[in-house]
Scaffold this active site. Sequence first.
Site, short mmCIF file in Angstrom:
data_model
loop_
_atom_site.label_atom_id
_atom_site.label_comp_id
_atom_site.label_asym_id
_atom_site.label_seq_id
_atom_site.Cartn_x
_atom_site.Cartn_y
_atom_site.Cartn_z
N GLY A 75 37.69 91.55 126.50
CA GLY A 75 37.49 90.11 126.41
C GLY A 75 38.40 89.53 125.35
N CYS B 251 45.19 90.16 131.42
CA CYS B 251 45.61 90.43 130.04
C CYS B 251 47.00 91.08 130.04
CB CYS B 251 44.60 91.25 129.29
SG CYS B 251 43.97 92.61 130.21
N LYS C 102 26.52 94.51 130.52
CA LYS C 102 26.46 93.04 130.54
C LYS C 102 27.78 92.47 131.08
CE LYS C 102 27.63 89.57 128.18
NZ LYS C 102 27.75 88.54 129.23
N GLU D 69 39.50 96.10 124.35
CA GLU D 69 40.70 95.64 125.05
C GLU D 69 40.69 94.13 124.96
OE1 GLU D 69 43.24 97.12 126.03
OE2 GLU D 69 42.50 99.18 126.00
N GLU E 1 47.76 83.51 123.26
CA GLU E 1 47.46 83.81 124.66
C GLU E 1 46.87 82.58 125.35
OE1 GLU E 1 44.28 86.64 125.70
OE2 GLU E 1 45.76 87.56 127.03
P1 ADP Z 1 36.57 85.34 127.78
O1 ADP Z 1 37.48 84.37 127.14
O2 ADP Z 1 37.22 86.35 128.67
O3 ADP Z 1 35.35 84.74 128.37
P2 ADP Z 1 34.83 86.44 125.75
O4 ADP Z 1 35.17 87.36 124.65
O5 ADP Z 1 34.21 85.14 125.42
O6 ADP Z 1 36.17 86.26 126.55
O7 ADP Z 1 33.89 87.14 126.80
C1 ADP Z 1 33.99 88.52 127.16
C2 ADP Z 1 32.59 89.11 127.28
O8 ADP Z 1 32.01 89.08 125.96
C3 ADP Z 1 31.66 88.32 128.17
O9 ADP Z 1 30.81 89.20 128.88
C4 ADP Z 1 30.88 87.48 127.18
O10 ADP Z 1 29.62 87.06 127.66
C5 ADP Z 1 30.72 88.46 126.03
N1 ADP Z 1 30.41 87.83 124.75
C6 ADP Z 1 30.71 86.58 124.33
N2 ADP Z 1 30.20 86.34 123.10
C7 ADP Z 1 29.58 87.48 122.71
C8 ADP Z 1 28.86 87.88 121.52
N3 ADP Z 1 28.68 87.05 120.50
N4 ADP Z 1 28.37 89.12 121.49
C9 ADP Z 1 28.56 89.98 122.51
N5 ADP Z 1 29.19 89.67 123.64
C10 ADP Z 1 29.70 88.43 123.76
#
Ligand code: ADP
Length: 477
Positions: free
Chosen positions: A224, A280, A171, A246, A379
């Site tokens: 993320g 990051c 994903k 990470e 951050e």
């Molecule tokens: P960023 O600030 O880099 O967008 P996120 O943690 O929101 O950081 O996003 C990183 C990835 O995690 C993306 O692919 C996002 O769609 C996914 N993501 C966000 N929320 C969830 C969740 N509740 N469960 C699983 N994946 C998620």
Amino acid sequence: MTLHQNLIAGEWVGGDGIANINPSNTNDVVGEYARATADDAKAAIAAAKAAFPAWSRSGILERHAILKKTADEIMARKDELGRLLSREEGKTLAEGIGETVRAGQIFEFFAGECLRLAGEVIPSVRPNIGVEITREPVGVVGIITPWNFPIAIPAWKIAPALAYGNTVVFKPAELVPGCSWAIADILHRAGLPKGVLNLVMGKGSVVGQAMLESPDIQAITFTGSVGTGKRVAMASVEHNRKFQLEMGGKNPFVVLDDADLSVAVEAAVNSAFFSTGQRCTASSRIIVTEGIHDKFVAAMGERMHGLVVDDALKPGTHIGPVVDQSQLNQDTDYIAIGKQEGAKLAFGGDLIKRDSPGFYLQPALFTDAHNQMRIAREEIFGPVAAVIRVKDYEEALAVANDTPFGLSSGIATTSLKHATHFKRNAEAGMVMVNLPTAGVDFHVPFGGRKGSSYGSREQGKYAAEFYTTVKTAYTLA
Ligand code: ADP
């Protein structure tokens, strides 16, 4: 406009799409990309589960050939894919092409790893018994990636997952589906059997969440935010699943009195502002000893004056736009917070207009900051950095380590003694001497400590730790 669909069980599927928008020019639609539902995610997980027995026993030469073919196509299309990357994410074309080449190199490296995976044969402590230690694939691996490295991060997770015989549900971040779709398409055409790699583009709260809740995913690798990383961790513990995180950084870059000024300025500008500060491994805390402080700040101002912020695809652009409106809001909020906290905005920080409508922000440098300010602790993930003045090396090291994070840490010095001491004592997974905190090789371990990372390292041969599970077999002779 053609819809780029999800890849589930070897078929391109899905109808409901959204536009992928260019942050350099919001009138430019990069393409339409399908959004998977929770049911699509479940179908992808089922497909990966069904494909696992055959793929996990597939010949290493077959895996090698598919990964090598993928590497070759990425390399051959580096200009086109690099352009796509810059269009959807906003980093400059040179950075986009560079990242694409890195993705190709990663696939090439792991094509080689297919042929190099070895075990151990050890004598038992009991007579007439042999012990073999081997590595086996883990099972279905869930891969969740962020928007800031749209091709390199997917590559450094997908390539080892497949090389070691796992099947994948992938994903990508919603903002940048283009490069991920391209990788899935290349792997599919390179001959990957049905269901071995499934691409489910869409929302984290829907698709990502469905992955976290599935008992049929044996390992999740995530890059993320800290908040989402915690969710991944909690859901994974619930399912007794392996996980690797990470997350953020608040990376220090120390400049000592004895530094070569031009080396220090170049590394600091690169660390803080290149790729729009959206790495990051970017440095947002520049810790400077008092003997060089004023000279360093003046030289930074001069260097920043020459930085061209413009459309990512324009020749001559050094820094592209911020990725989207919500990240831009976060950046400008932190600039306001820094001022309120009493730091001095020495250079930049203005919203700027260019020929096309985009999210343009002049890189911002604060001075007179201290390490307890929010701009020095949280951050920001944008082109915003703060200079913290310290007395000497000892104080610089203490401030550098005084952070909840621990990904990368840098120093500019001509002293062997201080460089050596810093390499040993920086509380970070990666240490850079006279180099930017960001910008790493593809064949050596990547990862951090403290609040930045969890689990084993990514990249290079160290990746095997996460993507395999160890078996110890005893045989009576
Ligand atoms: P960023 O600030 O880099 O967008 P996120 O943690 O929101 O950081 O996003 C990183 C990835 O995690 C993306 O692919 C996002 O769609 C996914 N993501 C966000 N929320 C969830 C969740 N509740 N469960 C699983 N994946 C998620």
